[in-house]
Scaffold this active site. Structure first.
Site, PDB file in Angstrom:
ATOM      1  N   HIS A 165       0.859  -1.197   0.000  1.00 13.05           N
ATOM      2  CA  HIS A 165       0.000   0.000   0.000  1.00 13.05           C
ATOM      3  C   HIS A 165       0.892   1.242   0.000  1.00 13.05           C
ATOM      4  O   HIS A 165       1.945   1.261   0.640  1.00 13.05           O
ATOM      5  CB  HIS A 165      -0.920  -0.006   1.225  1.00 13.05           C
ATOM      6  CG  HIS A 165      -1.983   1.040   1.140  1.00 13.05           C
ATOM      7  ND1 HIS A 165      -1.739   2.367   1.420  1.00 13.05           N
ATOM      8  CD2 HIS A 165      -3.289   0.967   0.785  1.00 13.05           C
ATOM      9  CE1 HIS A 165      -2.849   3.062   1.233  1.00 13.05           C
ATOM     10  NE2 HIS A 165      -3.817   2.231   0.850  1.00 13.05           N
TER      11      HIS A 165
ATOM     12  N   GLU B 116      -3.888   1.839  -7.411  1.00 13.27           N
ATOM     13  CA  GLU B 116      -4.274   2.957  -6.548  1.00 13.27           C
ATOM     14  C   GLU B 116      -3.370   4.154  -6.829  1.00 13.27           C
ATOM     15  O   GLU B 116      -2.273   4.258  -6.242  1.00 13.27           O
ATOM     16  CB  GLU B 116      -4.111   2.562  -5.076  1.00 13.27           C
ATOM     17  CG  GLU B 116      -4.986   1.409  -4.637  1.00 13.27           C
ATOM     18  CD  GLU B 116      -5.318   1.516  -3.151  1.00 13.27           C
ATOM     19  OE1 GLU B 116      -6.504   1.587  -2.837  1.00 13.27           O
ATOM     20  OE2 GLU B 116      -4.397   1.562  -2.318  1.00 13.27           O
TER      21      GLU B 116
HETATM   22  P1  PGA Z   1      -9.675   5.949   0.133  1.00  9.48           P
HETATM   23  O1  PGA Z   1      -8.467   4.943   0.445  1.00  9.48           O
HETATM   24  O2  PGA Z   1     -10.827   5.101  -0.364  1.00  9.48           O
HETATM   25  O3  PGA Z   1      -9.979   6.602   1.461  1.00  9.48           O
HETATM   26  O4  PGA Z   1      -9.199   6.892  -0.891  1.00  9.48           O
HETATM   27  C1  PGA Z   1      -8.167   3.890  -0.421  1.00  9.48           C
HETATM   28  C2  PGA Z   1      -6.939   3.142   0.045  1.00  9.48           C
HETATM   29  O5  PGA Z   1      -6.057   3.758   0.662  1.00  9.48           O
HETATM   30  O6  PGA Z   1      -6.809   1.936  -0.175  1.00  9.48           O
END
Ligand code: PGA
Length: 242
Positions: free
Chosen positions: A99, A165
């Site tokens: 992440h 992401e």
């Molecule tokens: P968010 O976070 O939906 O609050 O943007 C997503 C993540 O960090 O996996």
């Protein structure tokens, strides 16, 4: 890996105590999830995993558990670390690796991330591997080059779950345009055809329907909008209706 069409992953980060997590489950854990084509996955804190596992087992609910991280070491004198094998024993089926908060705030880099993925596989768990570019890279049009490099160590390790992401999208309310997302998804699938691809970053009840209609993602990794059971349930319902 279970053959679900869609995954809806709640990444609770460091936001819920065990008490709060149980309150969440009491509202959220409806039985109809059992027949769903969407696999709901919850990633609570490590200390909450055993209690949630017990709750899910007692109530025969089809929610899978996920670690938010695991160690690059197998076992031994590594104070504060949690191994993939330990997560397996607490009832996890998945582990989030890489992440951007782990990369940026805790300095996680290769080859440790690859080691983590290997150990997750060895423990019989499925990695949910996060990757994504910064705003600077996005704006300079170099996203694909960057993603290719980020994913290069994994070409022989797949299939597992990839979660795209973009860093600039996490917790900001900004998401890529449909065209950009479609292009990125096509690019990643050209590299890894058999892999489930999730999108994460500011997914909420205002944009999930649109994302489902205009992209080919196999699901979503959700942070902020996963913390309230009614909101998360709405996301689930929207996905399950498709
Ligand atoms: P968010 O976070 O939906 O609050 O943007 C997503 C993540 O960090 O996996």
């Amino acid at each position: 890996m279970p053959n679900h069409k869609h995954f809806l992953v709640a990444n609770w980060k460091m936001a819920m105590t065990t008490h709060q997590a149980l309150d969440f489950m009491k509202t959220f854990s409806i039985q109809e999830i059992a027949d769903s084509r969407t696999q709901v996955i919850i990633a609570p804190s490590f200390v909450t995993l055993p209690v949630l596992h017990q709750w899910i087992t007692q109530h025969s609910i089809s929610i899978a558990l996920c670690g938010q991280n695991s160690s690059a070491m197998q076992s031994g004198a590594y104070t504060g670390e949690v191994s993939a094998a330990m997560l397996k024993e607490t009832g996890c089926e998945y582990v989030i690796i890489g992440h951007s908060e782990r990369r940026i705030l805790f300095g996680e880099v290769e080859p440790d991330l690859s080691k983590k993925v290997d150990l997750v596989f060895q423990a019989g768990l499925t990695p949910i591997f996060c990757f994504g570019e910064s705003r600077e890279i996005y704006e300079s049009g170099k996203t694909n080059d960057f993603l290719r490099k980020q994913l290069a160590p994994y070409s022989s390790k797949l299939p597992f779950i990839l979660a795209y992401e973009p860093i600039w999208s996490i917790g900001t309310g900004f998401i890529p345009t449909h065209d950009d997302l479609a292009r990125t998804a096509d690019f990643i699938r050209s590299l890894f055809p058999d892999t489930s691809l999730l999108y994460g970053g500011s997914v909420n009840i205002g944009n999930i329907d649109d994302l489902l209609q205009h992209t080919t993602m196999n699901g979503f990794l959700v942070g902020g909008a996963s913390l309230k059971p009614d909101v998360f349930y709405s996301l689930y319902l929207t996905m399950n209706q498709r």
